[in-house]
Scaffold this active site. Structure first.
Site, PDB file in Angstrom:
ATOM      1  N   ARG A   1       0.815  -1.221   0.000  1.00 34.52           N
ATOM      2  CA  ARG A   1       0.000   0.000   0.000  1.00 34.52           C
ATOM      3  C   ARG A   1       0.846   1.267   0.000  1.00 34.52           C
ATOM      4  O   ARG A   1       0.389   2.333   0.422  1.00 34.52           O
ATOM      5  CB  ARG A   1      -0.988   0.010   1.174  1.00 34.52           C
ATOM      6  CG  ARG A   1      -1.999  -1.129   1.094  1.00 34.52           C
ATOM      7  CD  ARG A   1      -3.156  -0.919   2.064  1.00 34.52           C
ATOM      8  NE  ARG A   1      -4.143  -1.970   1.906  1.00 34.52           N
ATOM      9  CZ  ARG A   1      -4.155  -3.104   2.606  1.00 34.52           C
ATOM     10  NH1 ARG A   1      -3.226  -3.312   3.517  1.00 34.52           N
ATOM     11  NH2 ARG A   1      -5.082  -4.009   2.396  1.00 34.52           N
TER      12      ARG A   1
ATOM     13  N   LYS B   1       3.431  11.043 -11.692  1.00 30.78           N
ATOM     14  CA  LYS B   1       2.576  10.191 -12.521  1.00 30.78           C
ATOM     15  C   LYS B   1       3.309   8.887 -12.795  1.00 30.78           C
ATOM     16  O   LYS B   1       4.424   8.880 -13.323  1.00 30.78           O
ATOM     17  CB  LYS B   1       2.230  10.880 -13.840  1.00 30.78           C
ATOM     18  CG  LYS B   1       1.137  11.914 -13.730  1.00 30.78           C
ATOM     19  CD  LYS B   1       0.713  12.413 -15.110  1.00 30.78           C
ATOM     20  CE  LYS B   1      -0.450  13.362 -15.017  1.00 30.78           C
ATOM     21  NZ  LYS B   1      -0.885  13.834 -16.370  1.00 30.78           N
TER      22      LYS B   1
ATOM     23  N   GLU C   1      10.128  17.329 -25.272  1.00 33.55           N
ATOM     24  CA  GLU C   1       9.481  17.711 -24.016  1.00 33.55           C
ATOM     25  C   GLU C   1      10.053  19.017 -23.476  1.00 33.55           C
ATOM     26  O   GLU C   1       9.374  19.747 -22.750  1.00 33.55           O
ATOM     27  CB  GLU C   1       9.632  16.592 -22.976  1.00 33.55           C
ATOM     28  CG  GLU C   1       8.917  15.299 -23.331  1.00 33.55           C
ATOM     29  CD  GLU C   1       7.417  15.333 -23.039  1.00 33.55           C
ATOM     30  OE1 GLU C   1       6.892  16.417 -22.671  1.00 33.55           O
ATOM     31  OE2 GLU C   1       6.762  14.290 -23.180  1.00 33.55           O
TER      32      GLU C   1
ATOM     33  N   LYS D   1       7.898  22.562 -14.713  1.00 38.52           N
ATOM     34  CA  LYS D   1       6.998  21.469 -14.345  1.00 38.52           C
ATOM     35  C   LYS D   1       6.699  21.479 -12.850  1.00 38.52           C
ATOM     36  O   LYS D   1       5.553  21.244 -12.435  1.00 38.52           O
ATOM     37  CB  LYS D   1       7.583  20.118 -14.753  1.00 38.52           C
ATOM     38  CG  LYS D   1       6.609  18.980 -14.444  1.00 38.52           C
ATOM     39  CD  LYS D   1       6.880  17.711 -15.190  1.00 38.52           C
ATOM     40  CE  LYS D   1       5.736  16.721 -14.995  1.00 38.52           C
ATOM     41  NZ  LYS D   1       5.961  15.445 -15.689  1.00 38.52           N
TER      42      LYS D   1
ATOM     43  N   GLU E   1      -4.203  17.015 -11.246  1.00 32.83           N
ATOM     44  CA  GLU E   1      -4.840  17.395 -12.513  1.00 32.83           C
ATOM     45  C   GLU E   1      -6.341  17.607 -12.335  1.00 32.83           C
ATOM     46  O   GLU E   1      -7.159  17.128 -13.126  1.00 32.83           O
ATOM     47  CB  GLU E   1      -4.565  16.329 -13.581  1.00 32.83           C
ATOM     48  CG  GLU E   1      -4.383  16.887 -14.983  1.00 32.83           C
ATOM     49  CD  GLU E   1      -3.870  15.840 -15.964  1.00 32.83           C
ATOM     50  OE1 GLU E   1      -4.669  15.023 -16.432  1.00 32.83           O
ATOM     51  OE2 GLU E   1      -2.657  15.855 -16.243  1.00 32.83           O
TER      52      GLU E   1
ATOM     53  N   ARG F   1      -2.549  21.501 -14.631  1.00 28.74           N
ATOM     54  CA  ARG F   1      -1.557  20.480 -14.960  1.00 28.74           C
ATOM     55  C   ARG F   1      -1.830  19.851 -16.324  1.00 28.74           C
ATOM     56  O   ARG F   1      -0.916  19.335 -16.965  1.00 28.74           O
ATOM     57  CB  ARG F   1      -1.519  19.396 -13.866  1.00 28.74           C
ATOM     58  CG  ARG F   1      -0.441  18.364 -14.135  1.00 28.74           C
ATOM     59  CD  ARG F   1      -0.155  17.461 -12.962  1.00 28.74           C
ATOM     60  NE  ARG F   1       0.891  16.503 -13.304  1.00 28.74           N
ATOM     61  CZ  ARG F   1       1.491  15.696 -12.439  1.00 28.74           C
ATOM     62  NH1 ARG F   1       1.140  15.722 -11.165  1.00 28.74           N
ATOM     63  NH2 ARG F   1       2.435  14.870 -12.836  1.00 28.74           N
TER      64      ARG F   1
ATOM     65  N   ASN G   1       0.082  18.208 -21.026  1.00 28.87           N
ATOM     66  CA  ASN G   1      -0.239  17.187 -22.019  1.00 28.87           C
ATOM     67  C   ASN G   1      -0.242  17.733 -23.440  1.00 28.87           C
ATOM     68  O   ASN G   1      -0.697  17.041 -24.364  1.00 28.87           O
ATOM     69  CB  ASN G   1      -1.613  16.572 -21.707  1.00 28.87           C
ATOM     70  CG  ASN G   1      -1.621  15.794 -20.410  1.00 28.87           C
ATOM     71  OD1 ASN G   1      -0.664  15.112 -20.088  1.00 28.87           O
ATOM     72  ND2 ASN G   1      -2.704  15.924 -19.654  1.00 28.87           N
TER      73      ASN G   1
ATOM     74  N   HIS H   1       0.134  15.530 -26.541  1.00 22.78           N
ATOM     75  CA  HIS H   1       0.023  14.126 -26.152  1.00 22.78           C
ATOM     76  C   HIS H   1      -1.242  13.449 -26.681  1.00 22.78           C
ATOM     77  O   HIS H   1      -1.225  12.243 -26.932  1.00 22.78           O
ATOM     78  CB  HIS H   1       0.087  13.994 -24.633  1.00 22.78           C
ATOM     79  CG  HIS H   1       1.455  14.216 -24.070  1.00 22.78           C
ATOM     80  ND1 HIS H   1       2.141  15.406 -24.222  1.00 22.78           N
ATOM     81  CD2 HIS H   1       2.286  13.400 -23.368  1.00 22.78           C
ATOM     82  CE1 HIS H   1       3.322  15.306 -23.625  1.00 22.78           C
ATOM     83  NE2 HIS H   1       3.430  14.106 -23.107  1.00 22.78           N
TER      84      HIS H   1
ATOM     85  N   HIS I   1      -0.194  10.399 -28.589  1.00 20.54           N
ATOM     86  CA  HIS I   1      -0.500   9.047 -28.119  1.00 20.54           C
ATOM     87  C   HIS I   1      -1.248   8.245 -29.186  1.00 20.54           C
ATOM     88  O   HIS I   1      -1.069   7.026 -29.297  1.00 20.54           O
ATOM     89  CB  HIS I   1      -1.313   9.091 -26.830  1.00 20.54           C
ATOM     90  CG  HIS I   1      -0.492   9.379 -25.610  1.00 20.54           C
ATOM     91  ND1 HIS I   1      -1.052   9.614 -24.374  1.00 20.54           N
ATOM     92  CD2 HIS I   1       0.847   9.472 -25.424  1.00 20.54           C
ATOM     93  CE1 HIS I   1      -0.104   9.827 -23.490  1.00 20.54           C
ATOM     94  NE2 HIS I   1       1.056   9.756 -24.101  1.00 20.54           N
TER      95      HIS I   1
ATOM     96  N   HIS J   1       8.265   8.034 -27.870  1.00 19.91           N
ATOM     97  CA  HIS J   1       7.279   8.905 -27.230  1.00 19.91           C
ATOM     98  C   HIS J   1       7.527  10.376 -27.562  1.00 19.91           C
ATOM     99  O   HIS J   1       6.604  11.113 -27.935  1.00 19.91           O
ATOM    100  CB  HIS J   1       7.289   8.700 -25.722  1.00 19.91           C
ATOM    101  CG  HIS J   1       6.413   9.657 -24.982  1.00 19.91           C
ATOM    102  ND1 HIS J   1       5.039   9.685 -25.112  1.00 19.91           N
ATOM    103  CD2 HIS J   1       6.712  10.677 -24.121  1.00 19.91           C
ATOM    104  CE1 HIS J   1       4.530  10.641 -24.360  1.00 19.91           C
ATOM    105  NE2 HIS J   1       5.521  11.266 -23.761  1.00 19.91           N
TER     106      HIS J   1
END
Length: 366
Positions: free
Chosen positions: A120, A142, A184, A226, A236, A241, A245, A248, A252, A266
């Site tokens: 956990r 993330k 990026e 960032k 987000e 935030r 993206n 993206h 993606h 990527h």
């Protein structure tokens, strides 16, 4: 040495940037080891950097166990997650321990998710070895793995205890991977910093050619940008935030069409995706056409794709939009898009008509 704080209350942590830092990493890791053995997770491509880290730990008397995984995007999978968590449990990792992620974004994402769910939640440290991971994926918490339906669809927010960035490790990075990470870097200028985009236009080629001062400046500037955005919107929830993206949603979809393989890295998908986002914004009359052309021209100047053809994608708009429908940002059948009113003027649009996006992509393919 530059230290940038990611300010998140009790989850705050430092990002330390320093040339040669990997050889002195034990100075930062030893207090987290608590006299126990540390697990270091890496991949087969990072062996030279593992040796450097191991020498630092040996000198400091910190015990460790290295877990070497296969390289590549396919490692962000259920199978590798299960294998990694089983191995960490075999090593007796406790909730108070810190697992070290030594590698690029794949290793950082996988280790971050594994430590988020192991008992956990236990600690981890990011030591990113690619430019993309140094300026983006290692900061912000993330974590996750890919699914058949798409990229990063299974994961959790889980912040590291610290991030250690050594720009010198980029000297061994293949030029293609370095350029992919550079996409990026440029993204931060396109979001809300036109002066930084202009800096990239002037210095990007030198950065990619090995200019050490340009690399350090770009890394520190990107991390600070960032960290500021993550500090304002960690989960987000406000939309701030989401600006990270940019490129993206389109990118993606291109990656999915390429099978999440080395056909399209990527960062290459992000570059093409940013170009498409600006071109689409220009088609809608939101963004000056010359700004969209300027973005595409910069990608071409550094050898990055500026659209579908350059990314090696030959697919219909319907096919690409179907990939987008699996995006984790879908909400009540609506997919938010990052569009632009100009360079440095990105915004979140929740009213985009996917049928219009499909037609736009069909036109781009011609």
């Amino acid at each position: 040495m530059t230290t940038i704080q990611v300010s998140l209350g009790e989850r705050s942590y430092p990002v330390v940037i320093e040339s040669g830092l990997l050889s002195r990493a034990a100075d930062h890791l030893a207090p987290l080891a608590r006299g126990r053995r540390m697990a270091i997770v890496t991949d087969a491509n990072v062996a030279p950097h593992l040796d450097t880290l191991a020498r630092s730990l040996d000198t400091a008397g910190v015990a460790y166990e290295a877990i070497v995984l296969p390289p590549g995007e396919a490692t962000k999978s259920w199978a590798q997650l299960e294998a990694l968590t089983d191995r960490l449990l075999e090593l007796g990792v406790e909730r108070g321990d810190h697992v070290v992620a030594l590698g690029g974004g794949v290793i950082g994402d996988l280790v971050g998710f594994a430590t988020a769910i192991l008992k956990r939640g236990c600690g981890f440290v990011q030591i990113p070895t690619t430019l993309l991971a140094q300026v983006d994926s290692s900061v912000g918490g993330k974590t996750g793995i890919n699914a058949r339906a798409g990229k990063n669809l299974i994961g959790a927010f889980h912040q590291p205890a610290m991030v250690l960035i050594d720009p010198d490790v980029l000297d061994t990075l293949p030029r293609r991977d370095l350029a992919a990470g550079y996409a990026e870097v440029v993204k931060y200028g396109l979001i809300d910093d036109p002066d930084f985009f202009a800096w990239c236009e002037a210095n990007g080629a030198a950065l990619l050619a090995g200019d050490a001062s340009a690399r350090v400046y770009a890394i520190a500037h990107s991390v600070a940008a960032k960290a500021r955005i993550v500090g304002e919107d960690e989960f987000e929830t406000t939309g701030r935030r989401a600006l990270l993206n940019l490129g993206h949603t389109f990118g993606h979809a291109l990656e999915a069409e390429a099978g999440f393989s080395t056909r399209l890295l990527h960062g290459e998908g992000v570059a093409a995706g940013c170009a498409l986002a600006f071109a689409y914004s220009a088609d809608l009359g939101l963004c000056p056409r010359e700004d969209a052309d300027r973005v595409a021209a910069h990608w071409r100047s550094v050898g990055l794709p500026d659209g579908l053809a350059a990314a090696g994608i030959d697919a219909s708009g319907a096919t690409l939009v179907e990939h987008m429908r699996h995006d984790k940002k879908m909400s009540a059948g609506t997919l938010p898009f990052l569009l632009a009113r100009g360079i440095g003027r990105t915004y979140l649009d929740k009213t985009v008509d996917l049928a219009r996006v499909e037609a736009f992509l069909d036109a781009q393919a011609r």
